[in-house]
Write an enzyme that holds these catalytic residues in place. Structure first.
Site, PDB file in Angstrom:
ATOM      1  N   TYR A  42       0.826  -1.220   0.000  1.00 24.56           N
ATOM      2  CA  TYR A  42       0.000   0.000   0.000  1.00 24.56           C
ATOM      3  C   TYR A  42       0.860   1.269   0.000  1.00 24.56           C
ATOM      4  CZ  TYR A  42      -3.693  -3.219   1.653  1.00 24.56           C
ATOM      5  OH  TYR A  42      -4.581  -4.254   1.808  1.00 24.56           O
ATOM      6  N   HIS A 100       0.874 -11.635   2.060  1.00 26.01           N
ATOM      7  CA  HIS A 100      -0.171 -10.925   1.304  1.00 26.01           C
ATOM      8  C   HIS A 100      -0.778 -11.802   0.203  1.00 26.01           C
ATOM      9  CE1 HIS A 100      -1.401  -6.561   0.124  1.00 26.01           C
ATOM     10  NE2 HIS A 100      -2.386  -7.400  -0.063  1.00 26.01           N
TER      11      HIS A 100
END
Length: 269
Positions: A42, A100
C-alpha cells in the site's frame, strides 16, 4: 495488551496515501476502531504509523496488521522486509503479520516463507501470523506446515457480490478465522436495490447492511474510508441484526464478482 482474537471490525487503508492515510487512521482510532490494517504494497505504512502515534491511543491498545509482499518471500528477505515495515510503522512489533499473496507459481516454497514468518513471530516482530488470498488447498498446506492454531486468519475478499463461501466455510472447519477485505465492493453496494431496500427497513445505508451481513457470517470486515462520518457508520453497522430472510436475500446477490484478481493470483476456489 495481548489480543487473543481479532477485533470485530478493522479499518482498511488500501489506496489511502499521504495525509489522507494519516488523518483516516487518527480519525478511526478516535471513533473507537482498534484494528488498523495496512500492507507493504500500500506504500502507506509510514503514514499509518504517524496516524497511530498522533491519535494518542496507546500502541498496546491498537491491533495493527501488515502484509508481506510476494517479492519478499525468501526467508532472509521476509525478515528484513518486516524490520523495514516496523521502522516505517514506528513500532517494535505488529500484532499480525500476513503473507499478502501465496508465492506466484510456488516460486518460493510455502514451507520456506511460512517458516520465516514463524521465525519472525518467535523473534517478537509479530504477535500473530497468518495469510491472505490463500485458497482452500493452500490453507490445508499451510496448516500442515505450521500445525493447528498457528495461523490467526486468512484475509480474503468478501462482499455481497462475492460471498467466497467455500473458503470461509473451509477456514471455519480448520478453526481459522476469516478477515473480509473490500466488504463494500469498492462502493458498488451503494447501488444495489436489495441492499437499499433492506437498509430502509433498518434506517441504515446499503454499506451498513453489507457490513452487517459480513459480520453476521462470522467474518471480520475491514472497510476503508477517509471520511469520519462513513467510518462511524461502518462501526455502527455492527449493531444491526439481520433476520434469516434478509440474510438469504443478500446471500442471493453472490455473482462471483472478484475485484482483487491480479495476474499472479492463485487458482481460486
Amino acid at each position: 495488551m495481548s489480543f487473543s482474537a481479532l477485533p470485530k471490525i478493522g479499518m482498511g487503508t488500501f489506496r489511502l496515501k499521504g495525509n489522507d492515510a494519516r488523518d483516516a487512521v487518527k480519525s478511526a482510532l478516535s471513533l473507537g476502531y482498534r484494528h488498523i490494517d495496512t500492507a507493504q504494497m500500500y506504500e502507506n505504512e509510514a503514514e499509518v504509523g504517524d496516524g497511530i502515534v498522533s491519535s494518542g491511543i496507546p500502541r498496546r491498545e491498537v491491533f495493527l496488521t501488515t502484509k508481506i509482499w510476494h517479492d519478499k518471500l525468501h526467508a532472509s528477505d521476509l525478515i528484513n522486509s518486516l524490520h523495514d515495515s516496523l521502522a516505517r510503522l514506528k513500532t517494535d512489533h505488529v500484532d499480525l503479520a500476513l503473507i499478502h499473496w501465496p508465492s506466484p507459481d510456488d516460486q518460493v516454497p510455502m514451507a520456506e516463507y511460512l517458516g520465516a514468518l514463524r521465525d519472525a513471530q518467535r523473534e517478537g516482530l509479530a504477535e500473530h501470523i497468518g495469510m491472505s488470498n490463500f485458497t482452500c488447498a493452500q490453507m490445508d498446506q499451510a496448516r500442515n506446515i505450521l500445525g493447528d492454531g498457528a495461523l490467526f486468519t486468512n484475509q480474503v475478499e468478501v462482499h455481497p457480490f462475492l460471498s467466497n463461501r467455500q473458503v470461509v466455510e473451509h477456514a471455519r472447519g480448520l478453526g481459522i478465522p476469516v478477515t473480509g477485505y473490500m466488504p463494500l465492493a469498492v462502493g458498488k453496494v451503494m447501488e444495489d436495490e436489495t441492499l437499499i431496500r433492506i437498509g430502509r427497513d433498518h434506517n441504515a445505508s446499503p454499506a451498513q447492511i453489507a457490513i452487517a451481513w459480513v459480520a453476521a457470517r462470522g467474518v471480520v470486515p475491514i472497510p476503508s474510508s477517509t471520511r469520519s462520518s462513513h467510518q462511524k457508520a461502518n462501526l455502527d453497522a455492527l449493531n444491526i441484526s439481520l433476520n434469516a430472510e434478509e440474510m438469504a436475500a443478500i446471500d442471493a446477490l453472490d455473482r462471483g464478482e472478484r475485484i482483487a484478481n491480479p495476474g499472479f493470483a492463485p487458482h481460486w476456489d
